[in-house]
Design an enzyme around this catalytic site. Structure first.
Site, PDB file in Angstrom:
ATOM      1  N   HIS A 111      39.543  24.777  79.302  1.00 58.85           N
ATOM      2  CA  HIS A 111      40.821  25.023  79.978  1.00 58.85           C
ATOM      3  C   HIS A 111      41.228  26.501  79.928  1.00 58.85           C
ATOM      4  O   HIS A 111      42.404  26.838  79.822  1.00 58.85           O
ATOM      5  CB  HIS A 111      41.925  24.131  79.397  1.00 58.85           C
ATOM      6  CG  HIS A 111      41.547  22.681  79.424  1.00 58.85           C
ATOM      7  ND1 HIS A 111      41.441  21.972  80.605  1.00 58.85           N
ATOM      8  CD2 HIS A 111      41.201  21.822  78.433  1.00 58.85           C
ATOM      9  CE1 HIS A 111      41.058  20.736  80.317  1.00 58.85           C
ATOM     10  NE2 HIS A 111      40.898  20.624  79.023  1.00 58.85           N
TER      11      HIS A 111
ATOM     12  N   SER B 243      43.000  16.159  78.901  1.00 60.72           N
ATOM     13  CA  SER B 243      41.744  16.842  79.216  1.00 60.72           C
ATOM     14  C   SER B 243      40.771  15.873  79.875  1.00 60.72           C
ATOM     15  O   SER B 243      41.088  15.280  80.903  1.00 60.72           O
ATOM     16  CB  SER B 243      41.164  17.474  77.945  1.00 60.72           C
ATOM     17  OG  SER B 243      40.061  18.287  78.242  1.00 60.72           O
TER      18      SER B 243
END
Length: 315
Positions: free
Chosen positions: A193, A89
């Site tokens: 996400h 991430s």
């Protein structure tokens, strides 16, 4: 072969930066970054409580700063000489700094804008994330779809992170997929996400367009699909897109294995990714940088990994 990895949001804990600032020059360096991005990283990394550093706009720059600082304490990237770098991430921005795609100030400036944009997107609807431990993907993924949740992180080693509204996550807690042992809420402030982050993509794209990325100096493994990316422009493009798309850490670990990984060092605040590697990559040595007390052991591991390569080069 050494892989250097950087963790994502949720790895932060109150005061975790404190011992790192005692290293020579570290406090001045972090203070300069703070001035550059308009955020007091020293305060948030040493004195702020868990709720304050859970704020996306704070957590993301703090994690990237900690990752860059702890990696620098190991030595110059040419001395550490990883065979590959990767990040989970927001850790991908840290990895981009390791690889020389972005300099430290550019990386901190980009992550500051990323954090603010994602915090704004998260404020539109109350959302969150939860880790599912255990279970088979072929059972878990359809179950998440049924509940309207997104598999935002497919981490491998029996872990998938679901993201969606708080109501959807509450339904998941009451109705776990068959085989899942536990559902653990994560210390994040939004459904990262996923489609909920779409408003942040355009803002981040504008910020990225002002940067001049260099091509990676070491193999950069992207968490979009586990592929090694050789173009700095493509790295930056992927950094923008991953905000609203799933993280495939399982595919990153498959690539590490294909590259011949023998050791993984996870920068501060380490622990999450080495934990996954221990389960998914048996036989690979792992070390997490949590405090400066871990630096000597990390250097020993790096030297151990680099010795066979040096011997082979001299043969």
């Amino acid at each position: 072969m050494l892989v250097l990895v950087a963790p994502g949001q949720g790895a932060q804990t109150p005061g975790f930066l404190t011992p790192w600032l005692e290293l020579p020059g570290a406090a001045d360096r972090v203070a300069a970054w703070s001035d550059a991005i308009g955020l007091d990283l020293v305060h948030y990394g040493t004195q702020a409580d868990a709720d304050a550093i859970r704020d996306t706009a704070v957590a993301q720059p703090l994690l990237v700063a900690a990752g860059i600082l702890s990696a620098a304490a190991l030595g110059d990237i040419s001395e550490v000489a990883p065979g590959a770098v990767a990040g989970h991430s927001v850790g991908e921005i840290t990895a981009a700094a390791f690889a020389g795609v972005l300099d430290d100030t550019a990386a901190l400036g980009l992550v500051r804008k990323r954090g603010l944009a994602m915090a704004d997107a998260a404020a539109v609807t109350e959302t969150g994330m939860a880790a599912l431990l255990g279970g088979a993907p072929e059972v878990t993924l359809p179950h998440l779809e049924k509940l309207g949740l997104t598999p935002a992180n497919i981490n491998g080693a029996g872990q998938i992170v679901a993201a969606g509204t708080l109501e959807q996550l509450a339904a998941l807690a009451e109705d776990k997929p068959e085989g899942v042992r536990k559902v653990v809420p994560l210390k994040v402030a939004g459904a990262f996400h996923t489609r909920h982050m779409a408003p942040a993509v355009e803002i981040l794209a504008e910020a990225a367009a002002a940067l001049s990325p260099a091509d990676p100096k070491v193999t950069y493994v992207s968490n979009k699909d586990g592929r090694a990316v050789a173009s700095g422009a493509e790295v930056l493009e992927r950094l923008v897109g991953q905000v609203a798309n799933p993280v495939r850490w399982d595919l990153c670990m498959e690539t590490f294995q294909e590259l011949g990984v023998t050791a993984i060092v996870e920068v501060c605040p380490g622990g999450t990714l080495t934990g996954l590697a221990k389960r998914a990559l048996p036989g690979v040595k792992t070390l997490a940088l949590k405090t400066p007390d871990d630096l000597d052991a990390a250097r020993e591991l790096i030297a151990e990994v680099s010795a066979p390569a040096a011997d082979a080069a001299g043969a």
